[in-house]
Design an enzyme around this catalytic site. Sequence first.
Site, short mmCIF file in Angstrom:
data_model
loop_
_atom_site.label_atom_id
_atom_site.label_comp_id
_atom_site.label_asym_id
_atom_site.label_seq_id
_atom_site.Cartn_x
_atom_site.Cartn_y
_atom_site.Cartn_z
N LYS A 9 0.83 -1.20 0.00
CA LYS A 9 0.00 0.00 0.00
C LYS A 9 0.87 1.25 0.00
CE LYS A 9 -3.38 2.35 2.96
NZ LYS A 9 -2.52 3.53 3.17
N LYS A 14 7.47 0.96 1.50
CA LYS A 14 8.13 0.14 0.46
C LYS A 14 9.46 0.73 0.04
CE LYS A 14 5.05 0.53 -2.63
NZ LYS A 14 4.31 1.51 -1.83
N LYS A 40 5.67 9.01 -7.19
CA LYS A 40 6.38 9.90 -6.25
C LYS A 40 7.87 9.97 -6.57
CE LYS A 40 5.47 8.14 -2.23
NZ LYS A 40 4.92 6.83 -2.59
N ASP A 127 -1.51 -0.03 -4.26
CA ASP A 127 -2.92 0.26 -3.95
C ASP A 127 -3.84 -0.16 -5.09
OD1 ASP A 127 -2.95 2.41 -1.44
OD2 ASP A 127 -1.11 2.39 -2.59
#
Length: 755
Positions: A9, A14, A40, A127
């Site tokens: 998620k 991560k 990101k 996700d």
Amino acid sequence: MIQIALYGKGGIGKSTVSANLSAALADLNKRVLQVGCDPKHDSTRLLLGGAVIPTVLDYMRETPGEAQQLEALVFEGYRSTACVEAGGPKPGIGCAGRGILSSFEVLKRLGLRASSFDVVLYDVLGDVVCGGFAVPLRKEYADAVFLVTSGEYMALYAANNILRGIRNFEDTNPRVAGIIFNSRGFFAEEERVFAFSRAVGLPVLSSIPRDEVFSQAEKAGKTLAEAFPSSASAGIFRELAVYVETLEKDRSLLHPANPLGDLELEALVLGRRERVCMKPFTTAPATDEKTGTELCSLCQEKGPSAEIPSEIPETKSAGTPEEVPTQSPTPLPSRPPLYGCAFSGAATATFQVSDAATVLHGPRSCTHITADALACSFLRGGGINAGEVKQVPGLLPTDMEEEDVIFGGIEKLERKIEEALSAGWQTVFVVSTCPGGIIGDDVKRATSRVETRFPGARVIPVPVEGVLTGDFSTGLLEGYKRVADLIDPSVTPEKGLVNIIGERSFSLREEEHFRTIEGLIKKLGYGVNCRFLKGADTLSLRSFKKAEINMLACDDPETRALQAYLSDRFGLEFFELPFPVGFRESSLWVKALTARLLPGEDPSPLLEEQEELYRAGVVKYAPQLSGKRVLVVSYTEDIGWVLDTIRDLGMEIVKVGISVSFFGRGSPGLLSCEAFPVERDYTDEKRARDVRILMPDLVLSNYAPSVPEDGVHYDTIPFSPQVGFLSGLELAKRWSTLLRLPVTEGWKYDGGDES
């Protein structure tokens, strides 16, 4: 060599786990490549001293393909680890999943090979396991998948969802390594994670505690191996790196993906043993007939809730399919075939406004196929006389490319609209394809922004997005509605004018049909105000309401839907009968139209004039056709004009067969009072039988049979027959020629002695 995908998620840690694992592997002298697959683009910064590197997608967008180099995308991090960031579009636009796909393609094209490394780590957002983010799950990229999760429900839900995605890609070889438990530190969190691991049959490979050293190392832009090598948490990653080293040599340590069902997961993690049953807001509660107990509206079980089995399986056996109750599939309702997507339908409507441009927002494949089809139809539709110059209306594709799908195509769309307005078009429609809708291009906002820069211009978005909206008919009607935005509702009707609505866009004979109907209308002293939409311009559309009455060209569902919309929106009056076909239908049409427009007027002079022309044609062709036997095969019973023509010529109808098809208009019972036999559910086999038994001279059908029977002539019933009084004479002329020819084709039999 081993390739590993770390999924979890968003915000679960991560990137921190990936970077620290890469550093630990580098300390084992492994050649490591880490690829960040998250918009990101912060996966590798701890390996790079906190630096942010250019992303593949930004580089692809800014650098021409022939100038792109691998060295501009791969950077050296801690202990020679290779670092790459895929990147993504700006938030809210474009498609990040498609961006991941494109990044992998670019890296492959530029020569980055996984085989050059001992370990490749893909740090992937988990996700949403869409097609793009699921790329690392494919076997050519990921040999093993690590699930990073905490004990939070949504983190475990994401992990379970990833297992579902893995199962879609999994062949005979298991590919799940296990779970990395990244603790949040709340009560009973560890019990949740280990219960989940037992339920899905996966080991917990590492338990990473909440430790202040992580935040301190992050502030320094370093991994634990570099900043705090002697910390206990750094030791956890060294142990995990050793496991990866073992896994590289022994793939038997991998496990199959066995996700839980949603209800099982809720029961396991949240402790819910009951399923709450919701009632539809507008549905009255059902009750048990015997006890009167209220039933759940959805599951139809007694009581407000239904029990979930309390036993959650510890593990599921690999490859065991879930039991599915055996039952016959619910038959789907009969539906007509799709004739194209809503994008094509909408463009078909808007491009007919002769002084407006239509911007087609989508990839070249979609927009150019549609544009070419519309342009060819336009040029063929009315024919081009010698010396006549006929301009194709403005069709302006945006030609979305790969980067537009990834980063969003709004800027390109706005430039194309501005290009149209700068070229002199004062009205521009914008029609979007599927990709624009999928990636979230806000077409309405784009058109509004452009309108503010071009005062006085009309930029009208047509809210269709290819097949996402529906089929061709849906788009056609939506296009009609947006064209109707040009109608001035304040205009008042004037005597002597009619509008024509719903002419077929792709009929090659539409101009001929129009001239026939226009001629009849003129004989009644009326003129045509506007054709909606054949050949209409913005001026005629603005004055659309000047017409006293509105006439329908066709009686198809699209035209009737358009009639209903225009009637509701503008309060229009309609003459209900569509363009007539054949002598008798045309006679009724003229009488009804005269009564509507000119009450008390006698249409007899016009009818007598047309009857004289029709009878002269019958006299001309009857000698060759009288007595000939005809078998008629049709999709629809609405063929009265064909049958009238046959009888007027003295021909004999031996039978009418009605085929089963989606193409015909439903008019059951029209032939029920006829003297000749009528057979429904007619097939090719029945036609062959009747040709053999009834021995007709001519077979008429909507299509030419692929294997025609010998000894009989075939002709087709026109899909778009000539309108007006003389429709049947067109067929009579064709039949008189056809029936004079030998039944056997000339190259097979020339009429001489066969001996």
